[in-house]
Scaffold this active site. Sequence first.
Site, short mmCIF file in Angstrom:
data_model
loop_
_atom_site.label_atom_id
_atom_site.label_comp_id
_atom_site.label_asym_id
_atom_site.label_seq_id
_atom_site.Cartn_x
_atom_site.Cartn_y
_atom_site.Cartn_z
N GLY A 22 0.92 -1.21 0.07
CA GLY A 22 0.00 0.11 -0.11
C GLY A 22 0.97 1.42 -0.02
O GLY A 22 2.19 1.13 0.40
N LEU B 253 6.43 1.57 4.79
CA LEU B 253 7.53 2.13 4.05
C LEU B 253 7.94 3.38 4.57
O LEU B 253 9.23 3.66 4.43
CB LEU B 253 7.15 2.03 2.56
N HIS C 4 -4.92 1.37 7.64
CA HIS C 4 -3.55 1.85 8.01
C HIS C 4 -3.34 3.18 6.86
O HIS C 4 -2.77 4.13 7.35
CB HIS C 4 -2.47 0.67 7.49
N GLU C 5 -3.69 3.05 5.66
CA GLU C 5 -3.61 3.94 4.71
C GLU C 5 -4.33 5.06 4.90
O GLU C 5 -3.91 6.32 4.62
CB GLU C 5 -3.71 3.23 3.19
N HIS D 222 -2.71 7.55 7.22
CA HIS D 222 -1.71 8.20 6.58
C HIS D 222 -2.36 9.74 6.10
O HIS D 222 -1.84 10.80 6.45
CB HIS D 222 -1.13 7.78 5.50
O1 K1U Z 1 3.83 2.20 3.76
C1 K1U Z 1 2.75 1.74 3.75
O2 K1U Z 1 1.77 2.35 4.32
C2 K1U Z 1 2.67 0.13 3.20
C3 K1U Z 1 2.38 -0.81 4.10
C4 K1U Z 1 1.04 -1.33 4.22
C5 K1U Z 1 0.89 -2.36 5.35
C6 K1U Z 1 1.64 -3.37 5.47
C7 K1U Z 1 1.24 -4.33 6.55
C8 K1U Z 1 0.11 -3.90 7.22
C9 K1U Z 1 -0.48 -2.86 7.18
C10 K1U Z 1 -0.21 -2.11 6.31
C11 K1U Z 1 3.67 -1.87 3.60
O3 K1U Z 1 3.51 -2.15 2.45
S1 K1U Z 1 4.88 -2.19 4.48
C12 K1U Z 1 5.68 -3.44 3.74
C13 K1U Z 1 5.06 -4.67 3.56
O4 K1U Z 1 4.03 -5.19 3.90
C14 K1U Z 1 5.85 -5.67 2.90
C15 K1U Z 1 7.17 -5.66 2.42
C16 K1U Z 1 7.81 -6.55 1.87
C17 K1U Z 1 7.43 -7.88 1.95
C18 K1U Z 1 6.23 -8.09 2.40
C19 K1U Z 1 5.50 -7.00 2.78
ZN ZN Z 2 2.27 3.29 6.04
#
Ligand code: K1U
Ligand code: ZN
Length: 172
Positions: A46, A95, A136-137, A140
């Site tokens: 996301g 991220l 979560h998004e 933000h």
């Molecule tokens: O930065 C963000 O808002 C995106 C975030 C979304 C998220 C992940 C997990 C739970 C709730 C919301 C991510 O994408 S974090 C990275 C991620 O999930 C991931 C990275 C590498 C491999 C597998 C997963």
């Molecule tokens: Zn995030």
Amino acid sequence: MSVRPIITAPDPRLKAVSEPVKTVDDEIRRLIDDMMDSMYAADGIGLAAIQIGVPKRILVMDIAQKDGANEPRVFINPQIVWASEETATFEEGCLSVPEIWDEVDRPARIKAEYLDRDGNKKLLEADGLLATCLQHEMDHLNGVLFIDHLSKLKRSMAIKKLTKAKKLKEAG
Ligand code: K1U
Ligand code: ZN
């Protein structure tokens, strides 16, 4: 289309409340394409526009298995119109909060209204990872990070770790 750098905490821009999109036009669609490219390049599931420094109420998401076909989703001006009392706990990452993962409780099921990339009004019922990721998004868009849902102690430890990592990165 291009990959844009993702802002990491602590950065005051991540605390901003993003502005609604007035018109879904080609400029917005170009921004969405850049957000998709940036999310896939960073291996995320996301991304909110503010994470690439644009304070607009736009999210992109793809929670499909990595070994399957892409299932990109776009949410413009999303609003939660119903949330279950029942909660679900997921381990979350971000991220913009690199290398920190922790469990967060959120409503298990939600209904959300939003505009698609053609400006059409949509209603989505979500549960599981989709509901968690959408909430979560959407946080933000209101300047909230998942670490803001943790205890004061865990949050301050996370901020210390992020500040130290940023200083080390800047020192080269
Ligand atoms: O930065 C963000 O808002 C995106 C975030 C979304 C998220 C992940 C997990 C739970 C709730 C919301 C991510 O994408 S974090 C990275 C991620 O999930 C991931 C990275 C590498 C491999 C597998 C997963
Ligand atoms: Zn995030």
